[in-house]
Design a protein around this motif. Structure first.
Motif, short mmCIF file in Angstrom:
data_model
loop_
_atom_site.label_atom_id
_atom_site.label_comp_id
_atom_site.label_asym_id
_atom_site.label_seq_id
_atom_site.Cartn_x
_atom_site.Cartn_y
_atom_site.Cartn_z
N ASP A 148 15.68 -46.59 -50.60
CA ASP A 148 15.73 -48.03 -50.30
C ASP A 148 16.96 -48.64 -50.95
O ASP A 148 17.34 -48.26 -52.07
N ASP A 149 17.59 -49.61 -50.27
CA ASP A 149 18.82 -50.19 -50.81
C ASP A 149 18.58 -51.33 -51.78
O ASP A 149 19.52 -51.82 -52.41
N ASN A 150 17.34 -51.78 -51.95
CA ASN A 150 17.02 -52.82 -52.92
C ASN A 150 16.74 -52.21 -54.30
O ASN A 150 16.36 -51.04 -54.39
N GLY A 209 7.30 -48.92 -45.21
CA GLY A 209 7.68 -47.73 -45.95
C GLY A 209 6.66 -47.34 -47.00
O GLY A 209 6.33 -46.16 -47.17
N MET A 261 11.39 -41.50 -50.90
CA MET A 261 11.63 -42.83 -50.33
C MET A 261 13.01 -43.29 -50.76
O MET A 261 13.36 -43.20 -51.94
N GLY A 305 13.49 -46.90 -46.39
CA GLY A 305 12.97 -48.26 -46.51
C GLY A 305 11.69 -48.30 -47.31
O GLY A 305 10.76 -47.52 -47.06
N ALA A 306 11.63 -49.19 -48.30
CA ALA A 306 10.45 -49.29 -49.17
C ALA A 306 9.82 -50.68 -49.07
O ALA A 306 9.34 -51.23 -50.06
N SER A 336 15.80 -46.03 -55.49
CA SER A 336 16.13 -47.43 -55.25
C SER A 336 17.63 -47.66 -55.38
O SER A 336 18.35 -46.84 -55.95
N GLY A 358 10.81 -54.59 -49.93
CA GLY A 358 11.52 -55.12 -48.77
C GLY A 358 11.87 -56.58 -48.96
O GLY A 358 11.89 -57.09 -50.07
N PRO A 398 11.05 -51.85 -54.91
CA PRO A 398 10.37 -51.77 -53.61
C PRO A 398 9.76 -53.11 -53.22
O PRO A 398 9.50 -53.97 -54.07
N LYS A 440 21.76 -46.44 -50.42
CA LYS A 440 21.98 -46.74 -49.00
C LYS A 440 22.38 -45.49 -48.22
O LYS A 440 23.07 -44.61 -48.75
N CYS A 490 13.32 -49.38 -41.52
CA CYS A 490 14.57 -50.06 -41.88
C CYS A 490 14.49 -51.58 -41.85
O CYS A 490 15.45 -52.27 -42.19
#
Length: 422
Positions: free
Chosen positions: A35-37, A17, A33, A12-13, A74, A42, A40, A77, A107
């Protein structure tokens, strides 16, 4: 398949994160790090073509980018735990595993969406979902928008709607006037929030109000609202609903972390019930970006062995924990919201499963065995969360994979020898 190794892995960023990464980086340990986005920040600091990032968000992004011992993955997942201190991940380039010595879960949280007649009509979205669309460039020029649900997020969404050219015709907050007045009278403890609330206050804000029905044929045309003792019908082209936030704890549950009050349980140093596994931010309990930043920094320092710096932040964390507790007490959901949906109201929008089809079951597993509930793209993240609130079901145990993935990713669940990132 790519196999990498790091000393500290952060999932999670968002604010927690990034704060964790910045704190842990002082030790010169190798940090990854994930992250699913695509960028960064969130959800609260989500970037996009129409987004204006706060100065603090820009600071953290620039600080992380400048660190040569932090690698950000980035658009990635987590799929599963694939071995001791090893996670399997997937992104558009393929899949891989990450071996770590310390893990920090940041998360975040997701919106709680509750079903009511018409909630699947085009034009009806989550409150945070509409805000995300606006940040990605959605124009609401000339549109009439109703915002409904509960919590401070509604005010931020209303501000985003106005900035995008929309007209907020009603901001319906289900909490009572008494609860809101009590909350407002105590805001002086957090001067930053007083200034923020004054900036975001909307003249269409109404307490003790909630949506009964979304109306329309092919798309939304109006909403029927309970406002105090009266029922009103309001013409609109968009309805954004959000009934608070729910911690994302699926990965923590899969790894065996202790869960309390539907959030990850942590100690003073943000360590979970599992050694070398920490958690921070909304996944440990919803509390806002200020609390997430404090918790993230504590977790980052603790995971990298800098206990003195972690302890120096305990009072700051305590300050924002008190604010989080005040928010939680103020915006407790009215039990009447459990009765909005009818037997033929869809609970699972992905698979068209109604409340009547699942309400006779005793839990999520039984409901899935007897219907296709939770089988769609969200894998139950929306409908299972709603069912848990509506029917008082226990938390369902997550299963691998945590998210829909490619077949070539699934065949790599066997642990692989790691290698360092070059």
């Amino acid at each position: 398949m790519n196999n990498v190794r790091c000393e500290v892995l952060i999932i999670g960023a968002g604010p927690a994160g990034m704060a964790a990464a910045l704190a842990a980086s002082e030790s010169q340990k190798h940090i990854v790090m994930l992250d699913d986005n695509p960028r960064p920040g969130g959800q609260i600091w989500r970037d996009g073509p129409a987004a204006v990032l706060p100065t603090l968000a820009q600071f953290y992004r620039q600080a992380i980018t400048a660190l040569d011992n932090v690698t950000l993955l980035s658009g990635t997942k987590v799929v599963a735990q694939s071995g001791p201190q090893q996670l399997l991940y997937e992104n558009d380039k393929g899949c891989g595993t990450i071996d770590y010595q310390r893990l920090i879960l940041c998360c975040g949280a997701r919106e709680l969406l509750l079903p009511f007649p018409g909630w699947t009509l085009p034009g009806v979205t989550g409150a945070g979902g509409l805000q995300a669309q606006i940040k990605n460039g959605l124009s609401l020029q000339g549109e009439r928008v109703v915002i409904a649900g509960s919590g401070p997020l509604l005010l931020a969404v209303a501000d985003s709607v106005t900035q995008a050219g929309g007209k907020v015709t009603l901001l319906a907050e289900q909490a009572s006037v008494t609860s809101l007045a009590r909350f407002a009278s105590g805001l002086w403890h957090w001067p930053e929030k007083v200034r923020q609330s004054l900036r975001l206050m909307n003249r269409h804000y109404r307490a003790n109000s909630y949506v009964l029905e979304a109306q329309g044929q092919q798309r939304l045309t109006a909403v029927r609202v309970q406002q105090g003792g009266k029922v009103r019908t309001i013409d609109c082209s968009r309805l954004a609903c959000g009934f608070g936030l729910v911690a994302n704890i699926e990965l923590a549950m899969l790894m065996g972390c202790r869960i309390e009050n539907a959030a990850i349980a942590v100690d003073d140093m943000q360590q979970t019930s599992i050694t070398n596994l920490y958690a921070a931010g909304e996944c440990t309990g919803v509390g806002g970006s200020e609390l997430a930043l404090a918790e993230g920094a504590i977790a980052g320092y603790a995971a990298s062995g800098n206990i003195a710096s972690a302890r120096a932040l305990l009072e700051k964390r305590s300050k924002w924990q008190r604010f989080a507790a005040a928010v939680s007490q103020t915006f407790v959901l009215n039990p009447r919201l459990k009765t909005l949906g009818t037997a033929d109201t869809f609970l699972c929008r992905c698979e068209d499963v109604s409340l009547g089809q699942i309400s006779r079951h005793k839990g999520w597993t039984a409901a899935k065995l007897n219907s296709r509930c939770g089988m769609g793209a969200c894998q139950g993240k929306i409908c299972a969360t709603a069912a848990r609130y509506l029917l008082d079901w226990p938390l369902p145990q997550p299963r691998v994979p945590l998210t829909p993935v490619r077949l070539e990713t699934l065949v790599n669940l066997t642990p692989q020898p790691p290698k360092d990132i070059n």
